[in-house]
Every structure is written in C-alpha cells, then in structure tokens.
Design an enzyme around this catalytic site. Structure first.
Site, PDB file in Angstrom:
ATOM      1  N   HIS A  98     -88.408  43.686-100.902  1.00 36.35           N
ATOM      2  CA  HIS A  98     -88.112  43.956-102.475  1.00 36.35           C
ATOM      3  C   HIS A  98     -86.748  43.766-102.737  1.00 36.35           C
ATOM      4  O   HIS A  98     -86.598  43.080-103.851  1.00 36.35           O
ATOM      5  CB  HIS A  98     -88.326  45.446-102.591  1.00 36.35           C
ATOM      6  N   GLU A  99     -85.786  43.980-102.072  1.00 37.88           N
ATOM      7  CA  GLU A  99     -84.449  43.600-102.509  1.00 37.88           C
ATOM      8  C   GLU A  99     -84.271  41.951-102.205  1.00 37.88           C
ATOM      9  O   GLU A  99     -83.440  41.409-103.275  1.00 37.88           O
ATOM     10  CB  GLU A  99     -83.413  44.477-101.481  1.00 37.88           C
ATOM     11  N   HIS A 102     -85.369  40.555-105.601  1.00 30.75           N
ATOM     12  CA  HIS A 102     -84.232  40.536-106.582  1.00 30.75           C
ATOM     13  C   HIS A 102     -83.271  39.287-106.624  1.00 30.75           C
ATOM     14  O   HIS A 102     -82.915  38.975-107.516  1.00 30.75           O
ATOM     15  CB  HIS A 102     -83.135  41.959-106.498  1.00 30.75           C
TER      16      HIS A 102
END
Length: 228
Positions: A98-99, A102
C-alpha cells in the site's frame, strides 16, 4: 468540542469509527499471524515492488509505532512500522505494498496526491484554529464573526479528509495490482491482503464522515445564532 443537541449528528460517525477500528484490528491481527508463502518481509516486498517500477531512489526505512506506516513525498521515503518492516506475514506485505502504491502515485504525478500534499499546512491550521475560533465566537457574541471565520478554516480540514479518500483507495488498488503482477502473493493470499487494505480504507471513510458531520454541526449552530 462541547455538548448541545446537534451532537446527535456525530453518532453515525462515532459508530462507524468504532466499527472501522474493530475491522482493522481484527483483520490486521488475523493476517499478521499468517506467513506469506514467498517468505518476504514487508521491507523486502516494498523494495521488490519499487525496483520493478524503476524507483531505485525511494528508500524503505523502519520506524517505531503500531501501524505508523506512511510515505513521505518530500523525502521519497517509505517508512514502515517495525512489525511491518521485519514481519513476513500477509498483513506486513499488504501494508508495505500500500505504501509502495503511494510512491507510485508520486512518481506518476497522481493529481489527488499532489493536491493532498499541498493541503497539509492549511488542513493542520484549519483543524487547530477552526474549532478554537468557533468556540470564541459562540461564547463572545460581540466577536460573532469569528464563528464564520472558524467554520471557513475548519472547512479546509474537511476538504483534506475528502481528498484523502481517492488517494488511499487508489494506493490500495495499485498495491493489489502490484502484488498480483509481481506474483509476490498467491490468489488466496491476495484475498487476505485485500481484507487488510479494505479494513484500513474504512478508517479513512470514518474520518471523512466525522469531519463532514462536524462541519454540518458547526454550520447549524451558526445558523441558529443568526436566527436568535
């Protein structure tokens, strides 16, 4: 902030927040006990996914805290909590991916991420100064204009919460795509990762709902003061 009949507006947000916290705790605790078949830690998964997209200049670091994971566009650093950084569970890989999502948003110039980043100073100011000005405006009628100004400032914080939603949902979507494309997780494991990320996304929905309902409450209070 203070009690009055409009507080009932916040009940849906409070209930959703409690449910969201339950879901993320339940999902994370469950999948943090299931080892990823690849054996990769969160740090290794993030590094592999970054390298697959040519983002060799994005660093992955360990930080203290529980679920304190984040990506900083200013320093191009993915910071993973120690459980995620060193852990090789499905939850660790999901959060790390998920990071990484980003970081990919930043690299591709994803507009909502850029907008959110530019809003951080205004949102921080609005969330702090807004309620304070509203409180002063309520208890000092001669300074009633502060109530309107406080609502305006608080609106910036609400807008930040709304902008955050597409940013977080898109990062999770990218994460799941990366995990499947890179075959870091099997199909059954991806379902587990999706459960973790969906539960995390619900916390952002709850935060946005709370902010919107709080703003609505302030507006109703201000309207009531004008009618008195």
């Amino acid at each position: 902030m203070f009690w009055d009949p409009t507080m009932v507006l916040l009940i849906p947000a409070i209930l959703l927040s409690l449910y969201a916290q339950y879901k993320i705790s339940s999902a994370y605790n469950h999948y943090s006990k299931i080892r990823a078949q690849s054996g990769l830690t969160g740090a290794q998964a993030a590094r592999a996914l970054l390298n697959s997209r040519g983002l060799y200049d994005v660093n992955v670091e360990a930080i203290r805290g529980n679920l304190s994971d984040h990506y900083d566009p200013r320093t191009r650093v993915i910071s993973l909590s120690e459980d995620v950084y060193y852990g090789n569970s499905l939850a660790s890989v999901a959060v790390a991916a998920h990071e990484t999502g980003h970081a990919l948003q930043h690299s591709s110039g994803y507009v909502p991420l850029q907008l959110r980043s530019s809003f951080v100073p205004a949102a921080n100011f609005g969330s702090g100064a807004g309620p304070l000005l509203i409180l002063v405006g309520l208890f000092m009628p001669s300074f009633g204009w502060l109530l309107q100004l406080g609502i305006l400032f608080f609106s910036l914080a609400v807008l930040f919460q709304l902008i955050t939603l597409p940013v977080e949902f898109n990062a999770s979507h990218r994460a799941l795509g990366l995990l499947q494309e890179g075959r870091l997780l099997g199909s059954d494991e991806v379902r587990g990762a999706r459960s973790v990320l969906n539960a995390a996304a619900l916390t952002y929905v709850a935060a946005a709902l709370a902010a919107v309902l709080q703003l609505a409450r302030f507006i109703i209070i201000a309207q009531g003061r004008r009618d008195d």
